[in-house]
Scaffold this active site. Structure first.
Site, PDB file in Angstrom:
ATOM      1  N   CYS A  26      -0.905  -4.341   1.112  1.00 58.52           N
ATOM      2  CA  CYS A  26       0.460  -4.568   1.616  1.00 58.52           C
ATOM      3  C   CYS A  26       1.134  -3.236   1.973  1.00 58.52           C
ATOM      4  O   CYS A  26       1.490  -2.450   1.090  1.00 58.52           O
ATOM      5  CB  CYS A  26       1.265  -5.327   0.567  1.00 58.52           C
ATOM      6  SG  CYS A  26       3.031  -5.411   0.886  1.00 58.52           S
ATOM      7  N   CYS A  29       4.659  -2.679   0.560  1.00 58.59           N
ATOM      8  CA  CYS A  29       4.604  -2.440  -0.887  1.00 58.59           C
ATOM      9  C   CYS A  29       4.437  -0.947  -1.177  1.00 58.59           C
ATOM     10  O   CYS A  29       5.000  -0.416  -2.139  1.00 58.59           O
ATOM     11  CB  CYS A  29       3.444  -3.202  -1.519  1.00 58.59           C
ATOM     12  SG  CYS A  29       3.561  -5.003  -1.401  1.00 58.59           S
TER      13      CYS A  29
END
Length: 252
Positions: A26, A29
């Site tokens: 991600c 993230c």
């Protein structure tokens, strides 16, 4: 070994725990992670940070309905009190923390519950007058008066809006109250209402399951909603939930 219930739920009774759900693949993230890590170091006296890789702990991500990441949830006294999704800036995270960290009203409620396992209606009424914006007080107050004064529940819980962390709890309580307030000639429904309002909760649950086993659309679905509301309000670890929730799921 990581134990969510011990490392997050139990710890959140000592101070708030912020959980950062992330994954290696991600991109956002990786943007959010270092920022929230730094803030956690700066504010360690006020809250703790736990990072959960959704690939490694898919069961936990599913349990808390994490559908996109990054997803950040704050737990306090075993409950999610707020959350956000996406890679927010440092300033936005600081503003979220300022808004979300427990305020005086919630702390006052916690103090009352620590000193009294069964707070009185008068104590909760006064607390709500002192802190009308504290939604947790409205939930606890509703739980206390639900069986004796279901007519008060809709107005009491009206300020808890869809999309806020306590909305599901409020909906469960309103579904139970709706059943208790139902004006009907149905003898089964009236028997169930009497059992519930006179303290025979287990007998009421049994009768609900039997009635739904015969017709799971009883009272236009209101009985099923109330039954789900009762179990969700009691919690999955309550003896009644352990004994009867699966039976309810089967008839529904």
């Amino acid at each position: 070994m990581f134990d969510f219930d011990k490392d997050v739920i139990e710890k959140s009774f000592e101070k708030p725990v912020v959980v950062d759900f992330w994954a290696e693949w991600c991109g956002p993230c990786k943007v959010l992670g270092p920022v929230i890590d730094k803030i956690a170091e700066e504010q360690t006296a006020h809250w703790s940070l736990v990072k959960i890789d959704t690939e490694a702990f898919q069961d936990i991500a599913s349990r808390f309905h994490v559908r996109s990441i990054p997803n950040v949830k704050m737990f306090y006294r075993g409950e999610i009190i707020d959350e956000f999704a996406g890679a927010l800036s440092r300033q936005m995270i600081l503003e979220w923390l300022e808004k979300t960290l427990p305020k005086d009203g919630l702390k006052a409620l916690d103090l009352l519950l620590e000193n009294s396992t069964e707070p009185s209606v008068e104590e909760l009424e006064q607390l709500l007058l002192d802190y009308p914006e504290t939604q947790e007080i409205r939930i606890v107050f509703s739980q206390v008066i639900l069986w004796d004064h279901p007519e008060r529940i809709p107005e009491l819980l009206a300020p808890i809006k869809m999309g806020t962390p306590l909305y599901d709890k409020a909906t469960c309580l309103k579904d139970i109250a709706a059943l208790l307030l139902l004006d009907t000639d149905d003898k089964t429904i009236n028997s169930i209402k009497q059992q519930l309002q006179h303290g025979s909760l287990e007998d009421g649950i049994k009768e609900i399951i039997d009635a739904l086993g015969r017709d799971n659309k009883t009272a236009n679905g209101m009985l099923a909603k109330a039954a789900i509301g009762i179990f969700n309000t009691l919690g999955l670890q309550h003896p009644f939930s352990k004994n009867y929730r699966k039976r309810l799921d089967m008839v529904l």
